[in-house]
Each structure stands twice: as structure tokens, then as C-alpha cells.
Design a protein around this motif. Structure first.
Motif, PDB file in Angstrom:
ATOM      1  N   CYS A 161       0.813  -1.500   0.305  1.00 45.00           N
ATOM      2  CA  CYS A 161       0.073  -0.038   0.655  1.00 45.00           C
ATOM      3  C   CYS A 161       1.082   1.052  -0.267  1.00 45.00           C
ATOM      4  O   CYS A 161      -0.059   2.339  -0.383  1.00 45.00           O
ATOM      5  CB  CYS A 161      -1.261   0.089   1.384  1.00 45.00           C
ATOM      6  N   THR A 162       2.438   1.184   0.923  1.00 46.29           N
ATOM      7  CA  THR A 162       2.736   2.166   0.494  1.00 46.29           C
ATOM      8  C   THR A 162       3.365   3.009  -0.537  1.00 46.29           C
ATOM      9  O   THR A 162       3.215   3.838  -0.833  1.00 46.29           O
ATOM     10  CB  THR A 162       3.864   2.172   1.964  1.00 46.29           C
ATOM     11  N   LYS A 163       3.883   1.962  -1.170  1.00 44.58           N
ATOM     12  CA  LYS A 163       4.204   2.172  -2.708  1.00 44.58           C
ATOM     13  C   LYS A 163       3.425   2.547  -3.490  1.00 44.58           C
ATOM     14  O   LYS A 163       3.508   3.108  -5.101  1.00 44.58           O
ATOM     15  CB  LYS A 163       5.393   0.992  -3.065  1.00 44.58           C
ATOM     16  N   ILE A 164       2.315   1.928  -3.461  1.00 37.45           N
ATOM     17  CA  ILE A 164       1.176   1.719  -4.917  1.00 37.45           C
ATOM     18  C   ILE A 164       0.680   4.046  -4.766  1.00 37.45           C
ATOM     19  O   ILE A 164       0.368   4.563  -5.355  1.00 37.45           O
ATOM     20  CB  ILE A 164      -0.047   0.571  -4.918  1.00 37.45           C
ATOM     21  N   LYS A 166       2.489   6.051  -3.212  1.00 38.25           N
ATOM     22  CA  LYS A 166       3.177   6.640  -3.748  1.00 38.25           C
ATOM     23  C   LYS A 166       3.333   6.958  -5.563  1.00 38.25           C
ATOM     24  O   LYS A 166       3.490   8.107  -6.217  1.00 38.25           O
ATOM     25  CB  LYS A 166       4.433   6.675  -3.505  1.00 38.25           C
ATOM     26  N   GLU A 167       3.234   5.739  -6.170  1.00 39.22           N
ATOM     27  CA  GLU A 167       3.007   6.180  -7.515  1.00 39.22           C
ATOM     28  C   GLU A 167       1.490   6.461  -7.514  1.00 39.22           C
ATOM     29  O   GLU A 167       1.157   7.974  -8.721  1.00 39.22           O
ATOM     30  CB  GLU A 167       2.574   4.427  -8.177  1.00 39.22           C
ATOM     31  N   LEU A 168       0.657   6.199  -6.785  1.00 40.98           N
ATOM     32  CA  LEU A 168      -1.456   7.339  -7.486  1.00 40.98           C
ATOM     33  C   LEU A 168      -0.631   8.568  -7.033  1.00 40.98           C
ATOM     34  O   LEU A 168      -1.456   9.479  -8.194  1.00 40.98           O
ATOM     35  CB  LEU A 168      -2.213   6.630  -6.090  1.00 40.98           C
ATOM     36  N   GLU A 169      -0.225   9.371  -5.861  1.00 43.49           N
ATOM     37  CA  GLU A 169       1.085  11.129  -6.037  1.00 43.49           C
ATOM     38  C   GLU A 169       1.623  11.460  -7.335  1.00 43.49           C
ATOM     39  O   GLU A 169       1.498  12.629  -7.823  1.00 43.49           O
ATOM     40  CB  GLU A 169       1.781  11.037  -4.454  1.00 43.49           C
ATOM     41  N   LYS A 170       2.017  11.034  -8.129  1.00 47.73           N
ATOM     42  CA  LYS A 170       2.447  10.756  -9.255  1.00 47.73           C
ATOM     43  C   LYS A 170       1.643  11.195 -10.164  1.00 47.73           C
ATOM     44  O   LYS A 170       1.730  12.171 -10.530  1.00 47.73           O
ATOM     45  CB  LYS A 170       4.128  10.084  -9.320  1.00 47.73           C
ATOM     46  N   LYS A 171       0.553  10.324 -10.415  1.00 46.38           N
ATOM     47  CA  LYS A 171      -0.302  10.450 -11.227  1.00 46.38           C
ATOM     48  C   LYS A 171      -1.589  11.237 -10.766  1.00 46.38           C
ATOM     49  O   LYS A 171      -2.669  11.689 -11.269  1.00 46.38           O
ATOM     50  CB  LYS A 171      -1.340   9.304 -11.821  1.00 46.38           C
ATOM     51  N   GLY A 172      -1.739  12.189  -9.519  1.00 41.23           N
ATOM     52  CA  GLY A 172      -2.336  13.105  -9.011  1.00 41.23           C
ATOM     53  C   GLY A 172      -3.589  12.880  -8.381  1.00 41.23           C
ATOM     54  O   GLY A 172      -4.420  13.847  -7.723  1.00 41.23           O
ATOM     55  N   PHE A 173      -3.558  11.428  -7.384  1.00 45.17           N
ATOM     56  CA  PHE A 173      -4.276  11.029  -6.560  1.00 45.17           C
ATOM     57  C   PHE A 173      -3.611  10.923  -5.311  1.00 45.17           C
ATOM     58  O   PHE A 173      -2.509  10.628  -4.942  1.00 45.17           O
ATOM     59  CB  PHE A 173      -5.151   9.802  -6.746  1.00 45.17           C
ATOM     60  N   ILE A 174      -4.259  12.461  -4.512  1.00 44.28           N
ATOM     61  CA  ILE A 174      -3.784  12.215  -2.902  1.00 44.28           C
ATOM     62  C   ILE A 174      -4.176  11.281  -1.955  1.00 44.28           C
ATOM     63  O   ILE A 174      -5.419  11.722  -1.666  1.00 44.28           O
ATOM     64  CB  ILE A 174      -3.936  13.753  -2.481  1.00 44.28           C
ATOM     65  N   LEU A 175      -3.799  10.432  -1.811  1.00 43.38           N
ATOM     66  CA  LEU A 175      -3.953   8.977  -1.378  1.00 43.38           C
ATOM     67  C   LEU A 175      -3.067   8.437   0.087  1.00 43.38           C
ATOM     68  O   LEU A 175      -2.536   7.940  -0.244  1.00 43.38           O
ATOM     69  CB  LEU A 175      -5.008   7.796  -2.322  1.00 43.38           C
ATOM     70  N   CYS A 176      -3.569   8.390   1.714  1.00 41.62           N
ATOM     71  CA  CYS A 176      -2.596   8.185   1.974  1.00 41.62           C
ATOM     72  C   CYS A 176      -2.709   6.863   2.101  1.00 41.62           C
ATOM     73  O   CYS A 176      -3.318   5.709   1.833  1.00 41.62           O
ATOM     74  CB  CYS A 176      -3.287   8.427   3.778  1.00 41.62           C
ATOM     75  N   SER A 177      -1.762   5.760   2.839  1.00 51.85           N
ATOM     76  CA  SER A 177      -1.180   4.452   2.915  1.00 51.85           C
ATOM     77  C   SER A 177      -2.324   3.758   3.444  1.00 51.85           C
ATOM     78  O   SER A 177      -2.642   2.441   2.732  1.00 51.85           O
ATOM     79  CB  SER A 177       0.242   3.849   3.182  1.00 51.85           C
ATOM     80  N   SER A 178      -2.785   4.277   4.311  1.00 48.17           N
ATOM     81  CA  SER A 178      -3.819   3.884   5.046  1.00 48.17           C
ATOM     82  C   SER A 178      -5.034   3.194   4.132  1.00 48.17           C
ATOM     83  O   SER A 178      -5.825   2.647   4.208  1.00 48.17           O
ATOM     84  CB  SER A 178      -4.255   3.919   6.380  1.00 48.17           C
ATOM     85  N   GLN A 179      -5.945   4.123   3.648  1.00 44.96           N
ATOM     86  CA  GLN A 179      -6.693   4.475   2.174  1.00 44.96           C
ATOM     87  C   GLN A 179      -6.131   3.180   1.531  1.00 44.96           C
ATOM     88  O   GLN A 179      -7.320   2.493   1.393  1.00 44.96           O
ATOM     89  CB  GLN A 179      -6.855   5.797   2.048  1.00 44.96           C
ATOM     90  N   VAL A 180      -5.641   3.553   0.988  1.00 39.67           N
ATOM     91  CA  VAL A 180      -4.937   2.314  -0.380  1.00 39.67           C
ATOM     92  C   VAL A 180      -5.017   0.731   0.485  1.00 39.67           C
ATOM     93  O   VAL A 180      -5.758   0.091  -0.056  1.00 39.67           O
ATOM     94  CB  VAL A 180      -3.512   2.766  -0.556  1.00 39.67           C
ATOM     95  N   ASN A 181      -4.812   0.542   1.543  1.00 41.57           N
ATOM     96  CA  ASN A 181      -4.761  -0.580   2.158  1.00 41.57           C
ATOM     97  C   ASN A 181      -6.038  -1.156   2.155  1.00 41.57           C
ATOM     98  O   ASN A 181      -6.622  -1.568   2.085  1.00 41.57           O
ATOM     99  CB  ASN A 181      -3.896  -0.719   3.582  1.00 41.57           C
ATOM    100  N   ILE A 182      -7.059  -0.191   2.301  1.00 37.63           N
ATOM    101  CA  ILE A 182      -8.313  -0.401   2.544  1.00 37.63           C
ATOM    102  C   ILE A 182      -9.166  -0.908   1.029  1.00 37.63           C
ATOM    103  O   ILE A 182      -9.248  -2.033   1.115  1.00 37.63           O
ATOM    104  CB  ILE A 182      -9.524   0.709   3.117  1.00 37.63           C
ATOM    105  N   TYR A 183      -8.863  -0.015   0.280  1.00 41.29           N
ATOM    106  CA  TYR A 183      -9.198  -0.654  -0.774  1.00 41.29           C
ATOM    107  C   TYR A 183      -8.102  -1.759  -1.722  1.00 41.29           C
ATOM    108  O   TYR A 183      -9.449  -2.657  -2.202  1.00 41.29           O
ATOM    109  CB  TYR A 183      -8.697   0.696  -2.610  1.00 41.29           C
ATOM    110  N   MET A 184      -7.333  -1.842  -1.410  1.00 43.44           N
ATOM    111  CA  MET A 184      -6.562  -2.966  -2.012  1.00 43.44           C
ATOM    112  C   MET A 184      -6.993  -4.364  -0.575  1.00 43.44           C
ATOM    113  O   MET A 184      -7.272  -5.429  -1.964  1.00 43.44           O
ATOM    114  CB  MET A 184      -4.610  -3.141  -1.513  1.00 43.44           C
ATOM    115  N   ASN A 185      -6.979  -4.234   0.159  1.00 44.19           N
ATOM    116  CA  ASN A 185      -8.175  -5.400   0.779  1.00 44.19           C
ATOM    117  C   ASN A 185      -9.747  -5.243   0.321  1.00 44.19           C
ATOM    118  O   ASN A 185     -10.297  -6.434   0.163  1.00 44.19           O
ATOM    119  CB  ASN A 185      -8.622  -4.860   2.477  1.00 44.19           C
ATOM    120  N   ILE A 186     -10.682  -4.201   0.073  1.00 36.46           N
ATOM    121  CA  ILE A 186     -11.636  -5.054  -0.714  1.00 36.46           C
ATOM    122  C   ILE A 186     -11.526  -5.817  -2.038  1.00 36.46           C
ATOM    123  O   ILE A 186     -12.288  -6.098  -2.102  1.00 36.46           O
ATOM    124  CB  ILE A 186     -12.227  -3.684  -1.334  1.00 36.46           C
TER     125      ILE A 186
END
Length: 391
Positions: A161-164, A166-186
Motif C-alpha cells: 500500500c505504501t509504494k502504491i 506514492k505511485e498514485l501521488e505521481k498520477k495526481g491522486f492524494i491518498l494515504c497508505s492506510s486508505q490504499v490498504n483499505i481499497y487493496m483489501n476490498i
């Protein structure tokens, strides 16, 4: 009953092959293994390879069985794609609106991602077609899920989730790693797990051993100041190959490496060193740190290092893995991201995969937590003034 980790078992077996069958009892005593365990592990390893120690609840698979399982998954995936094409191709021919309707009506049966890929429909276009039916938040969430899934598989399931994030940030999406982790679990996305790396260095020799000059000072302020090196085993379809690496602690770049069929100094440490000095010039005092293995302590390699007047040798203390923790951490990532869970390869294919991993992935695209989740290339561009002519 005493239990042992999978990596421990694998390394114990490899050590027994390295020293010979006559040393099994001594190895069991040295590693604190219950008598007769090592012979049983060797029998399993000869039959199942790296699939021997899969853990409770998992089937042991021979290399042939593993290949069959992989092929069965590919066949199942192809059958699913064919089923989608048979049902949906006529709607694609009728235009984007009808294609969107087909996807909507069948999302309970197939995943949206799978249908879009099979029908060659842009996921962004699909969600834009739903714009009148979905709120702005729902559209954003669906796009985020698609981006996360895309990043996950583009990076060969290696990113968490942490590295994803960072990749999202490069594409203009501001999301913390914990939020990404929730989506990854879903989404059911799990990065490849890492296991503790346990080396099997043979330091029983009469060569000169250097003191631990580095003393775990792994943070370095400039390139070509401290290099660390280590060797690991990799199983192939026809025996083991040996990967030797030389890493610059400043940017964690693998500046030298060698994949060899034997453990000879010429093919392991010497070859990796020669690549390192070609890729990154030594312009001032350099500490070269390694374990106490004979490939590092013997006269050939020692004389080579001594020929560079500005090189100081440093070696880990006996049975102290943390003294060379950065090299071991690299091998941990290497095996988790490239080796573990995959079928056995030929030596030729393994070399191609190692080249791709080190030169194209690790040294260029992989995000490193030590570098503030930058790639090595991004870090080099930011710190150009420190490199001079040594990059």
C-alpha cells in the motif's frame, strides 16, 4: 514438537549439499536441528524442490505439478475470456452505449476489470458512460480502484500500500497508505510476502579475517564511500546458481553482480567487483564490507582489493547477520519479488530474469523506502552534485 521456518529448512538443505552428506550430523548439531530432520528435508527437497516446505494447509508440488497448476490457471483464465467474448462481442459491435449496458448487466457474473480487458474497452470510458448514473464520489472511487489494480499488476504484485500510494501521488491522486490498504483489501490484492533471509556462509577457513570497520553504519553521505557485498543460492531446474552482489550504501544501487554456476572466487566475488569498479569509479577512500566467507577472505580476492590503495576491508563478526543487514535485506526482497512462488527455471532463463530484476526493475523502477520512496534514478537526479563522474 519444534518447528522451523521454511527459509531455515531450505538453507539447511543447501548447506548440507555444499558441505557434503557426511557432514549432516555436524550441521544438525551446529544449527540445533532435531536428529534425522535434515535427512527428511533433503528427501523432500530432492522430490519437490522449493515446493517442499510450503507450510501447513498447502500441498507439496513437484516442479512438474507446479507447471501443470500454472497452466490450469491460464486455461481457466482463457476460458473465462472466451466466454466474455462470446457473450459481449455483439454488443461491442453496436457501440459504446450497448457495451456499457452489457458490462452493467453482467458485473454480477464477471469482474468489470476482466470484461473491459477482454472486450478491449477503456475502463475510464466505461465509468464516464456511467457518469449520469453515479455520483462524482462513486466515479472517483471506481477510478481509484482501477488505478490501484493497474499499478499493482504493472509492478508484478511486488508493491504494497505504501509504494502504491506514492505511485498514485505521481498520477495526481492524494491518498494515504492506510486508505490504499483499505481499497487493496476490498479488491483482494496482496503483495508477495517477505520472509527473513538466513545466510549459510561457510566461514570455516584459515584465511585472514578483517575487523568490522563498518560497524553497522549503514547511512552514507556520498557515493563510492561504502560498498557492501554478499552471495546467495538460487535453485534452478538443473541445480543451484549463485548470485553475488555489490551495493553502494549511498543510494542502495546494485553496481556490480554476478550469476555463476560455481562458488569459485573468479566467478562470484571477483566478477561482481570488476563490474562494480567499471560502473562506479572509486575517487576516494572506500570501505568494502562483506561476511567472512572464503570467497571474500582468500588471497586472490584480498590481493585484488589491496591493489586499490584507497580500499579498506571490513567483515561481519562471526554468526552476526545484522552486521551485513542491507545486503541480506536485498536478497530478502529479491527472493520475495522474483523467486518465491514461481516455477523452477533453466539457468539461462534465470539469468535473463536476474538481469531484468536488477538492471530494469531494482535499479530503475522500484521505489525504496530508504530513499524516501523514490526510485534510484529519481534519487540520482536530485543528488547529481554529489555524484560528479561516479554515477
Amino acid at each position: 514438537m519444534k518447528t522451523y521456518e521454511r527459509t531455515f529448512k531450505e538453507n539447511a538443505v543447501k548447506l548440507s549439499y555444499e558441505r557434503g552428506k557426511g557432514q549432516i550430523v555436524n550441521i544438525e548439531r551446529e544449527l540445533g536441528i532435531t536428529p534425522s530432520c535434515l535427512n527428511r528435508w533433503r528427501q523432500d527437497f530432492e522430490k519437490f524442490g522449493t515446493g517442499s516446505f510450503c507450510g501447513t494447509g498447502y500441498l507439496k508440488l513437484t516442479p512438474d505439478q507446479a507447471i501443470i497448476t500454472t497452466l490450469e490457471k491460464k486455461i481457466k483464465n482463457s476460458e473465462l475470456t472466451l466466454e466474455i467474448l462470446k457473450s459481449g462481442s455483439k454488443y461491442v459491435a453496436q457501440g459504446k452505449v450497448m457495451t456499457k449496458e452489457f458490462i452493467e448487466n453482467n458485473k454480477h457474473k464477471f469482474s468489470i476489470l476482466k470484461m473491459c480487458d477482454a472486450l478491449q474497452v477503456s475502463r475510464t470510458t466505461y465509468y464516464l458512460r456511467k457518469k449520469q448514473e453515479l455520483s462524482g464520489t462513486e466515479i472517483r472511487i471506481n477510478l481509484l480502484k482501477d488505478e490501484i489494480t493497474s499499478i499493482f499488476y504493472e509492478n508484478k504484485q511486488r508493491y504494497g500500500c505504501t509504494k502504491i500510494a506514492k505511485e498514485l501521488e505521481k498520477k495526481g491522486f492524494i491518498l494515504c497508505s492506510s486508505q490504499v490498504n483499505i481499497y487493496m483489501n476490498i479488491l483482494g490484492l496482496r503483495s508477495r510476502p517477505k520472509r527473513k533471509y538466513k545466510p549459510t556462509t561457510d566461514s570455516n577457513h584459515n584465511h585472514y579475517v578483517s575487523p568490522n570497520v563498518l560497524n553497522r553504519e549503514f547511512k552514507v553521505s556520498e557515493p563510492a564511500k561504502v560498498w557492501v557485498s554478499d552471495i546467495t543460492y538460487i535453485q534452478t531446474m538443473r541445480g543451484f546458481v549463485y548470485l553475488t552482489i555489490v551495493m553502494d550504501l549511498f543510494d542502495r544501487k546494485i553496481i556490480g553482480w554476478s550469476l555463476s554456476d560455481t562458488m569459485s572466487t573468479k566467478q562470484t566475488t571477483l566478477s561482481a567487483w570488476e563490474m562494480a569498479v567499471k560502473n562506479r569509479k572509486i575517487s576516494k577512500d572506500l570501505i568494502f564490507h562483506s561476511d567472512r566467507g572464503s570467497q571474500y577472505a582468500n588471497k586472490i580476492f584480498t590481493d585484488t582489493l589491496d591493489s586499490y590503495k584507497c580500499v579498506r576491508r571490513s567483515m561481519s563478526r562471526r554468526q552476526n547477520n545484522y552486521d551485513n543487514a542491507v545486503s541480506e535485506s536485498f536478497f530478502n526482497c529479491f527472493k520475495a519479488e522474483l523467486i518465491r512462488g514461481t516455477k523452477l527455471l533453466t539457468r539461462k532463463q534465470m539469468k535473463l530474469d536476474v538481469i531484468e530484476y536488477i538492471e530494469n526493475w531494482y535499479n530503475k523502477k522500484r521505489r525504496h523506502s530508504y530513499l524516501g520512496f523514490k526510485t534510484i534514478e529519481e534519487f540520482e537526479n536530485i543528488n547529481k552534485s554529489l555524484y560528479g563522474v561516479v554515477v
